[in-house]
Design an enzyme around this catalytic site. Structure first.
Site, PDB file in Angstrom:
ATOM      1  N   ALA A   5       0.870  -1.170   0.000  1.00  0.00           N
ATOM      2  CA  ALA A   5       0.000   0.000   0.000  1.00  0.00           C
ATOM      3  C   ALA A   5       0.910   1.223   0.000  1.00  0.00           C
ATOM      4  O   ALA A   5       2.067   1.138   0.422  1.00  0.00           O
ATOM      5  CB  ALA A   5      -0.870  -0.012   1.245  1.00  0.00           C
ATOM      6  N   GLY A  56       0.584  -4.995   0.815  1.00  0.00           N
ATOM      7  CA  GLY A  56      -0.590  -5.054  -0.065  1.00  0.00           C
ATOM      8  C   GLY A  56      -0.300  -5.761  -1.382  1.00  0.00           C
ATOM      9  O   GLY A  56      -1.219  -6.281  -2.032  1.00  0.00           O
ATOM     10  N   GLU A  73      -0.617  -9.334  -0.638  1.00  0.00           N
ATOM     11  CA  GLU A  73      -2.051  -9.571  -0.431  1.00  0.00           C
ATOM     12  C   GLU A  73      -2.805  -9.593  -1.765  1.00  0.00           C
ATOM     13  O   GLU A  73      -3.716 -10.399  -1.963  1.00  0.00           O
ATOM     14  CB  GLU A  73      -2.617  -8.495   0.496  1.00  0.00           C
ATOM     15  CG  GLU A  73      -2.072  -8.633   1.914  1.00  0.00           C
ATOM     16  CD  GLU A  73      -2.389  -7.441   2.790  1.00  0.00           C
ATOM     17  OE1 GLU A  73      -1.913  -6.318   2.481  1.00  0.00           O
ATOM     18  OE2 GLU A  73      -3.107  -7.603   3.779  1.00  0.00           O
ATOM     19  N   GLU A 110       4.491  -5.236   7.492  1.00  0.00           N
ATOM     20  CA  GLU A 110       3.767  -4.113   8.111  1.00  0.00           C
ATOM     21  C   GLU A 110       4.219  -3.793   9.529  1.00  0.00           C
ATOM     22  O   GLU A 110       4.169  -2.640   9.948  1.00  0.00           O
ATOM     23  CB  GLU A 110       2.253  -4.385   8.090  1.00  0.00           C
ATOM     24  CG  GLU A 110       1.603  -4.326   6.718  1.00  0.00           C
ATOM     25  CD  GLU A 110       1.654  -5.635   5.954  1.00  0.00           C
ATOM     26  OE1 GLU A 110       2.347  -6.570   6.398  1.00  0.00           O
ATOM     27  OE2 GLU A 110       1.009  -5.717   4.897  1.00  0.00           O
TER      28      GLU A 110
HETATM   29  N1  COA Z   1       4.620   3.151  -0.542  1.00  0.00           N
HETATM   30  C1  COA Z   1       5.011   4.310  -1.071  1.00  0.00           C
HETATM   31  N2  COA Z   1       6.138   4.444  -1.770  1.00  0.00           N
HETATM   32  C2  COA Z   1       6.910   3.364  -1.920  1.00  0.00           C
HETATM   33  C3  COA Z   1       6.577   2.112  -1.403  1.00  0.00           C
HETATM   34  C4  COA Z   1       5.363   2.035  -0.680  1.00  0.00           C
HETATM   35  N3  COA Z   1       4.927   0.875  -0.162  1.00  0.00           N
HETATM   36  N4  COA Z   1       7.532   1.231  -1.710  1.00  0.00           N
HETATM   37  C5  COA Z   1       8.453   1.910  -2.432  1.00  0.00           C
HETATM   38  N5  COA Z   1       8.072   3.206  -2.564  1.00  0.00           N
HETATM   39  C6  COA Z   1       8.765   4.275  -3.264  1.00  0.00           C
HETATM   40  C7  COA Z   1       9.970   4.787  -2.473  1.00  0.00           C
HETATM   41  O1  COA Z   1       9.555   5.721  -1.489  1.00  0.00           O
HETATM   42  C8  COA Z   1      10.791   5.390  -3.579  1.00  0.00           C
HETATM   43  O2  COA Z   1      10.211   6.623  -3.935  1.00  0.00           O
HETATM   44  P1  COA Z   1      11.175   7.941  -4.167  1.00  0.00           P
HETATM   45  O3  COA Z   1      12.088   7.546  -5.300  1.00  0.00           O
HETATM   46  O4  COA Z   1      10.221   9.030  -4.522  1.00  0.00           O
HETATM   47  O5  COA Z   1      11.920   8.146  -2.865  1.00  0.00           O
HETATM   48  C9  COA Z   1      10.547   4.467  -4.748  1.00  0.00           C
HETATM   49  O6  COA Z   1       9.338   3.778  -4.463  1.00  0.00           O
HETATM   50  C10 COA Z   1      11.632   3.431  -4.937  1.00  0.00           C
HETATM   51  O7  COA Z   1      11.786   2.732  -3.720  1.00  0.00           O
HETATM   52  P2  COA Z   1      13.207   2.553  -2.968  1.00  0.00           P
HETATM   53  O8  COA Z   1      12.924   2.330  -1.517  1.00  0.00           O
HETATM   54  O9  COA Z   1      14.115   3.669  -3.317  1.00  0.00           O
HETATM   55  O10 COA Z   1      13.710   1.208  -3.653  1.00  0.00           O
HETATM   56  P3  COA Z   1      14.741   0.139  -3.041  1.00  0.00           P
HETATM   57  O11 COA Z   1      15.063  -0.775  -4.161  1.00  0.00           O
HETATM   58  O12 COA Z   1      15.845   0.819  -2.320  1.00  0.00           O
HETATM   59  O13 COA Z   1      13.884  -0.637  -1.930  1.00  0.00           O
HETATM   60  C11 COA Z   1      11.934  -1.818  -1.085  1.00  0.00           C
HETATM   61  C12 COA Z   1      12.795  -1.440  -2.307  1.00  0.00           C
HETATM   62  C13 COA Z   1      10.697  -2.528  -1.590  1.00  0.00           C
HETATM   63  C14 COA Z   1      12.740  -2.729  -0.161  1.00  0.00           C
HETATM   64  C15 COA Z   1      11.549  -0.529  -0.316  1.00  0.00           C
HETATM   65  O14 COA Z   1      11.016   0.390  -1.241  1.00  0.00           O
HETATM   66  C16 COA Z   1      10.509  -0.749   0.758  1.00  0.00           C
HETATM   67  O15 COA Z   1      10.834  -1.254   1.828  1.00  0.00           O
HETATM   68  N6  COA Z   1       9.248  -0.376   0.472  1.00  0.00           N
HETATM   69  C17 COA Z   1       8.175  -0.497   1.436  1.00  0.00           C
HETATM   70  C18 COA Z   1       7.707  -1.921   1.554  1.00  0.00           C
HETATM   71  C19 COA Z   1       6.595  -2.031   2.591  1.00  0.00           C
HETATM   72  O16 COA Z   1       6.797  -1.802   3.764  1.00  0.00           O
HETATM   73  N7  COA Z   1       5.405  -2.405   2.109  1.00  0.00           N
HETATM   74  C20 COA Z   1       4.259  -2.575   2.971  1.00  0.00           C
HETATM   75  C21 COA Z   1       3.524  -1.307   3.079  1.00  0.00           C
HETATM   76  S1  COA Z   1       2.140  -1.459   4.169  1.00  0.00           S
END
Ligand code: COA
Length: 260
Positions: free
Chosen positions: A66, A111, A114, A134
């Site tokens: 999400a 999400g 999910e 989460e």
């Molecule tokens: N919501 C909003 N934005 C997200 C996102 C999310 N769930 N997951 C990734 N993004 C965005 C990042 O903020 C970043 O945006 P920016 O370039 O404007 O800063 C962009 O996507 C790229 O992500 P980034 O974190 O730079 O990539 P990465 O390869 O270093 O890491 C992940 C990848 C997936 C490990 C990391 O993005 C992450 O942990 N995301 C959240 C995962 C999460 O907790 N999901 C459950 C949400 S309830």
């Protein structure tokens, strides 16, 4: 229907939907969730639809969760409404009368995991990563993840994934029974998805829809899936498909269900 973050492509009775926010790793913001709702509502109206393939744009992600930025300032009531809306949409995907296949081509977190689990089958590429992280944010899964992950992989593994926020790779997800196939790349995974949908598409469409409905009933509180099976089995005999299927077998020919 106007879709902003979802690409729609309908070819030979197969609808491919691509979540298209690659710069945000296809995170499900409000617009994307609403796009999914509209797309699946529309898909239900397509005659002779054989199946749906759901995937993510770009090289890195199916859906990274999400959209976390939209959590800021939510009241408990707003958060509950958000989760309920997600549940309603994901339930409607799960109850589609045709197979919905998630082609998981990268991160399927929160999400995203999910959403993949609301689909009927999952095909992963080797870079796929599944997780329910989460608790890292001080929240829990809100789009059905606590329930569906437990259904797919069992309580002990599901508890561990939800509690530790650990991410598993495609091979482990396959070993856990979370994904049906791991293919070597996105193109091969797409071929496999098309193959499966065409294979299922050659069967009795009403029977296919009943398989989905009755197996979903297994997991519904207060619903006796055995009774659902008996009823569905009976109902199918109202349909010309049964006559065609049985006659074709007896005449030693291939059944043609697409004429109905
Ligand atoms: N919501 C909003 N934005 C997200 C996102 C999310 N769930 N997951 C990734 N993004 C965005 C990042 O903020 C970043 O945006 P920016 O370039 O404007 O800063 C962009 O996507 C790229 O992500 P980034 O974190 O730079 O990539 P990465 O390869 O270093 O890491 C992940 C990848 C997936 C490990 C990391 O993005 C992450 O942990 N995301 C959240 C995962 C999460 O907790 N999901 C459950 C949400 S309830």
């Amino acid at each position: 229907m106007e879709l902003k973050n979802l690409l729609w492509s309908l070819e030979d009775g197969i609808l491919t939907l691509t979540i298209n926010r690659p710069d945000k790793l296809n995170a499900l913001n409000e617009q994307t969730i609403l796009d999914l709702k509209s797309a699946f509502e529309n898909a239900k109206t397509i005659s002779h639809l054989k199946g749906v393939i759901l995937t993510g744009a770009g090289e890195k992600a199916f859906v990274a969760g999400a959209d976390i930025s939209e959590f800021v300032g939510n009241t408990p009531e707003q958060a509950k409404a958000l989760a309920q809306r997600g549940h309603d949409i994901f339930n409607s995907i799960e109850s589609m009368p045709v197979p919905v296949i998630a082609l998981v081509n990268g991160f399927a977190l929160g999400g995203g995991c999910e959403l993949a689990m609301a689909c009927h089958l999952r095909i992963a590429t080797p870079n796929a990563k599944f997780g329910q992280p989460e608790v890292n944010l001080g929240i829990i899964a809100g789009y059905g993840g606590t329930q569906r992950l437990t259904q797919y992989i069992g309580k002990a593994r599901s508890l561990e994934m939800h509690l530790t926020a650990d991410v598993i790779d495609a091979e482990k997800a396959h070993q856990f029974g979370l994904v049906n196939y791991v293919e070597m790349d996105k193109a091969t995974a797409m071929e496999k998805a098309v193959y499966l949908i065409n294979k299922i598409g050659s069967k009795g469409p009403l029977a296919v829809s009943k398989v989905i409905e009755v197996i979903n009933d297994y997991f519904k509180d207060g619903v006796d899936g055995f009774a659902s099976e008996v009823n569905a089995f009976g109902e199918l005999f109202n349909s010309p498909e049964v006559k065609e299927g049985v006659e074709a077998f007896l005449e030693k020919r291939k059944a043609d269900f697409r004429k109905f």
